[in-house]
Write a protein that holds these residues in place. Structure first.
Motif, PDB file in Angstrom:
ATOM      1  N   SER A  99     -33.373  82.119  46.905  1.00 11.98           N
ATOM      2  CA  SER A  99     -33.104  80.816  47.506  1.00 11.98           C
ATOM      3  C   SER A  99     -33.699  79.759  46.592  1.00 11.98           C
ATOM      4  CB  SER A  99     -33.711  80.709  48.910  1.00 11.98           C
ATOM      5  OG  SER A  99     -33.401  79.438  49.469  1.00 11.98           O
ATOM      6  N   MET A 100     -32.876  79.277  45.676  1.00 13.66           N
ATOM      7  CA  MET A 100     -33.353  78.336  44.673  1.00 13.66           C
ATOM      8  C   MET A 100     -32.383  77.172  44.522  1.00 13.66           C
ATOM      9  SD  MET A 100     -34.934  80.803  41.733  1.00 13.66           S
ATOM     10  CE  MET A 100     -36.143  82.084  42.167  1.00 13.66           C
ATOM     11  N   THR A 101     -32.939  75.968  44.469  1.00 14.78           N
ATOM     12  CA  THR A 101     -32.126  74.780  44.233  1.00 14.78           C
ATOM     13  C   THR A 101     -31.423  74.892  42.892  1.00 14.78           C
ATOM     14  OG1 THR A 101     -33.877  73.580  45.373  1.00 14.78           O
ATOM     15  CG2 THR A 101     -32.172  72.260  44.340  1.00 14.78           C
ATOM     16  N   ARG A 102     -32.071  75.530  41.947  1.00 17.86           N
ATOM     17  CA  ARG A 102     -31.495  75.701  40.620  1.00 17.86           C
ATOM     18  C   ARG A 102     -30.125  76.380  40.722  1.00 17.86           C
ATOM     19  NH1 ARG A 102     -33.288  75.579  35.372  1.00 17.86           N
ATOM     20  NH2 ARG A 102     -32.393  77.094  33.942  1.00 17.86           N
ATOM     21  N   PHE A 103     -29.096  75.730  40.198  1.00 18.19           N
ATOM     22  CA  PHE A 103     -27.714  76.208  40.229  1.00 18.19           C
ATOM     23  C   PHE A 103     -27.165  76.369  41.658  1.00 18.19           C
ATOM     24  CE2 PHE A 103     -29.260  77.857  36.086  1.00 18.19           C
ATOM     25  CZ  PHE A 103     -28.394  77.160  35.266  1.00 18.19           C
ATOM     26  N   LEU A 137     -36.715  73.419  46.110  1.00 18.11           N
ATOM     27  CA  LEU A 137     -37.248  72.337  46.928  1.00 18.11           C
ATOM     28  C   LEU A 137     -36.305  72.139  48.099  1.00 18.11           C
ATOM     29  CD1 LEU A 137     -35.582  69.359  46.414  1.00 18.11           C
ATOM     30  CD2 LEU A 137     -36.556  69.747  44.163  1.00 18.11           C
ATOM     31  N   GLN A 138     -36.841  71.603  49.195  1.00 24.39           N
ATOM     32  CA  GLN A 138     -36.014  71.402  50.377  1.00 24.39           C
ATOM     33  C   GLN A 138     -36.558  70.236  51.186  1.00 24.39           C
ATOM     34  OE1 GLN A 138     -35.476  74.870  52.876  1.00 24.39           O
ATOM     35  NE2 GLN A 138     -34.615  73.682  54.555  1.00 24.39           N
ATOM     36  N   TYR A 139     -35.637  69.360  51.593  1.00 27.75           N
ATOM     37  CA  TYR A 139     -35.985  68.286  52.518  1.00 27.75           C
ATOM     38  C   TYR A 139     -35.790  68.793  53.935  1.00 27.75           C
ATOM     39  CZ  TYR A 139     -35.562  64.049  55.299  1.00 27.75           C
ATOM     40  OH  TYR A 139     -35.719  63.094  56.278  1.00 27.75           O
ATOM     41  N   PHE A 140     -36.811  68.559  54.797  1.00 30.26           N
ATOM     42  CA  PHE A 140     -36.679  68.977  56.190  1.00 30.26           C
ATOM     43  C   PHE A 140     -37.463  68.026  57.085  1.00 30.26           C
ATOM     44  CE2 PHE A 140     -37.844  71.278  60.030  1.00 30.26           C
ATOM     45  CZ  PHE A 140     -36.632  71.831  60.415  1.00 30.26           C
ATOM     46  N   ASP A 141     -36.744  67.314  57.936  1.00 37.45           N
ATOM     47  CA  ASP A 141     -37.337  66.500  58.997  1.00 37.45           C
ATOM     48  C   ASP A 141     -38.433  65.557  58.476  1.00 37.45           C
ATOM     49  OD1 ASP A 141     -37.533  65.619  61.602  1.00 37.45           O
ATOM     50  OD2 ASP A 141     -38.999  67.140  62.190  1.00 37.45           O
ATOM     51  N   GLY A 142     -38.135  64.830  57.420  1.00 35.59           N
ATOM     52  CA  GLY A 142     -39.064  63.838  56.899  1.00 35.59           C
ATOM     53  C   GLY A 142     -40.077  64.362  55.911  1.00 35.59           C
ATOM     54  N   ASP A 143     -40.060  65.678  55.676  1.00 33.75           N
ATOM     55  CA  ASP A 143     -40.993  66.285  54.727  1.00 33.75           C
ATOM     56  C   ASP A 143     -40.233  66.879  53.545  1.00 33.75           C
ATOM     57  OD1 ASP A 143     -43.168  65.674  56.326  1.00 33.75           O
ATOM     58  OD2 ASP A 143     -43.165  67.628  57.331  1.00 33.75           O
ATOM     59  N   HIS A 181     -31.844  70.170  38.008  1.00 30.16           N
ATOM     60  CA  HIS A 181     -31.816  71.079  39.156  1.00 30.16           C
ATOM     61  C   HIS A 181     -32.729  70.611  40.284  1.00 30.16           C
ATOM     62  CE1 HIS A 181     -29.459  73.863  36.804  1.00 30.16           C
ATOM     63  NE2 HIS A 181     -30.366  73.865  35.859  1.00 30.16           N
ATOM     64  N   HIS A 182     -33.147  69.362  40.240  1.00 33.73           N
ATOM     65  CA  HIS A 182     -34.046  68.825  41.255  1.00 33.73           C
ATOM     66  C   HIS A 182     -33.317  67.729  42.027  1.00 33.73           C
ATOM     67  CE1 HIS A 182     -36.738  70.888  38.609  1.00 33.73           C
ATOM     68  NE2 HIS A 182     -37.812  70.575  39.305  1.00 33.73           N
ATOM     69  N   TYR A 183     -32.970  68.002  43.253  1.00 29.71           N
ATOM     70  CA  TYR A 183     -32.276  67.006  44.063  1.00 29.71           C
ATOM     71  C   TYR A 183     -32.378  67.384  45.538  1.00 29.71           C
ATOM     72  CZ  TYR A 183     -28.721  70.665  43.582  1.00 29.71           C
ATOM     73  OH  TYR A 183     -28.066  71.877  43.565  1.00 29.71           O
ATOM     74  N   PHE A 184     -32.306  66.393  46.388  1.00 35.78           N
ATOM     75  CA  PHE A 184     -32.169  66.625  47.816  1.00 35.78           C
ATOM     76  C   PHE A 184     -31.488  65.409  48.432  1.00 35.78           C
ATOM     77  CE2 PHE A 184     -36.203  64.364  47.640  1.00 35.78           C
ATOM     78  CZ  PHE A 184     -36.199  63.548  48.768  1.00 35.78           C
ATOM     79  N   ILE A 185     -30.945  65.606  49.624  1.00 34.71           N
ATOM     80  CA  ILE A 185     -30.203  64.550  50.319  1.00 34.71           C
ATOM     81  C   ILE A 185     -30.890  64.266  51.646  1.00 34.71           C
ATOM     82  CG2 ILE A 185     -28.019  63.974  51.436  1.00 34.71           C
ATOM     83  CD1 ILE A 185     -26.651  65.736  49.280  1.00 34.71           C
ATOM     84  N   ASP A 186     -31.105  62.999  51.930  1.00 33.92           N
ATOM     85  CA  ASP A 186     -31.578  62.590  53.244  1.00 33.92           C
ATOM     86  C   ASP A 186     -30.707  61.439  53.726  1.00 33.92           C
ATOM     87  OD1 ASP A 186     -32.435  60.377  51.836  1.00 33.92           O
ATOM     88  OD2 ASP A 186     -34.576  60.761  52.102  1.00 33.92           O
ATOM     89  N   LYS A 187     -31.064  60.809  54.832  1.00 34.08           N
ATOM     90  CA  LYS A 187     -30.227  59.757  55.409  1.00 34.08           C
ATOM     91  C   LYS A 187     -30.093  58.543  54.489  1.00 34.08           C
ATOM     92  CE  LYS A 187     -34.060  57.661  57.967  1.00 34.08           C
ATOM     93  NZ  LYS A 187     -34.578  57.270  59.304  1.00 34.08           N
TER      94      LYS A 187
END
Length: 382
Positions: free
Chosen positions: A140-144, A49-55, A345-351
């Motif tokens: 390219s995997m968020t896992r690990f 998973l990936q956070y990009f520009d509000g999506d 293994h599920h995480y993302f960072i935004d503002k």
């Protein structure tokens, strides 16, 4: 009277903030909850998973699609089909990386790094079979934290798991020199190459498999050894690096017992139980908004004989978060996440902070028709 009321409210706010800062309960730092309705075409568990520009981009490996969620409207924006055959065929995708809204890179099992647009049309493909030293592929995997990173100058970096595929008993100074862990792609020259950085001999003392989690700041790569507290900060050319020992009071039970056991004569349950008895690092992620480093870990725990140990390969029942100051990588705070709540293994960072998904299959609040994440803000800890 009005001034006294304002003073009392201020003192109350300060008191509450102090209690929060001193709290060992990570749930005290939740500042928001987001819920998005989903249908059965969206996987409840993803490896990328990936956070990009509000999506939020979410890989559905079972459907071979990427779902794009608008986090403002909390709706599904679009679904990108990843074709396996035909002119846009990718074969077997191994995750994705969003470079911009209309440029998505897909690593594949066929030793290709493919660029597609937002409709899934293949634009370019790059083959690296001849550059892979042991015939391995990158993902390219968020896992690990096995994700693609970039330097802002047209270079992309990947973990190449050659060292992981070598038994600990065969690891030595020569193998460390022969198999660099970081692979790169130069978008301008359209060429692949290994970074000059070699895994230091200091890792051999652990007598364990060598694998890493990867993240990046604005000017360096961060490489965290899976089976120790060792982290390397590496310049983007791989010529200079610093070695750090990250402090932790929770992740310290590292062991090579699994590799030294007679695994061929043991059941899968026995092997997985032995593997999960010791600590390991599950991932690492840099918060560019607040200059914090998040480390996700498994402290180690015995799995009782009446449990299905195989499911722990899917997701551990809990994990830890260690928060470090980026200036000197000093430990700020550590938390143990509640059991059977969050997917490790599920995480993302935004503002707004660090976002975690309370979608563990054993969570009593888990619903199959909802994508849910909690936003944690740890800024007050500094």
């Amino acid at each position: 009277m009005k001034e006294k009321l304002v003073l009392l409210l201020l003192l109350f706010h300060i008191s509450c903030n102090e209690r929060k800062i001193n709290s060992d309960n990570p749930l005290d730092f939740i500042v928001d909850t987001t819920t998005i309705s989903i249908d059965p075409k969206i996987d409840l568990y993803t490896r990328t998973l990936q956070y990009f520009d509000g999506d939020l981009y979410w890989w559905n490996a079972n459907q071979q699609t990427i779902s794009v969620f608008n986090l403002t409207s909390k709706t599904l924006k679009k679904s990108i089909k990843l074709e396996t055959e035909g002119p846009n065929g990718l074969g077997m995708p191994l995750g994705f990386y969003v470079a911009n809204e209309d440029s998505i890179y897909i690593p594949t099992m066929a030793y290709q790094f493919v660029l597609i647009d937002s409709d899934g049309n293949k634009l370019l493909e790059y083959d690296y079979f001849n550059e892979s030293k042991l015939g391995g592929v990158f993902v390219s995997m968020t896992r690990f934290s096995n994700t693609i990173q970039k330097d802002g100058k047209g270079r992309y970096f990947f973990l190449m798991g050659d060292l992981q595929n070598i038994f600990p008993s065969d690891l030595n100074e020569e193998t460390l020199k022969d198999y660099p862990p970081i692979f790169s792609f130069n978008q301008k020259s359209e060429k692949f190459d290994y970074l000059a950085f070699k895994a230091p001999e200091s890792l051999l003392k652990f007598n364990d498999a060598i694998d890493f989690g990867l993240s990046a700041t604005s000017n360096s790569l961060l490489l965290l050894h899976d089976q120790s507290n060792t982290m390397f900060e590496i310049d983007f050319n791989g010529n200079r690096f610093e070695e750090y020992k990250l402090k932790s009071n929770l992740i310290r039970n590292f062991s090579n017992e699994y590799w030294n056991s007679p695994r061929m004569s043991q059941s899968p349950n026995e092997n997985i139980n032995l593997l999960y008895k010791s600590s390991s690092n599950l991932g690492i992620s840099f918060d560019a908004y607040n200059n914090l480093l998040f480390r996700f870990g498994w402290p180690g725990e015995d799995i009782s004989g009446d449990e299905d140990a195989m499911k722990f390969g899917y997701t551990p029942r809990f994990f830890t978060i260690s928060i470090y100051n980026l200036e000197d990588f000093s430990l700020i705070k550590e938390f143990v996440l509640p059991r059977n709540v969050y997917l490790s293994h599920h995480y993302f960072i935004d503002k707004n902070g660090l976002n975690l998904f309370p979608m563990h299959p054993d969570n009593p609040s888990f619903k199959e028709d909802e994508l849910v994440f909690h936003t944690f803000n740890f800024n007050d800890l500094r």
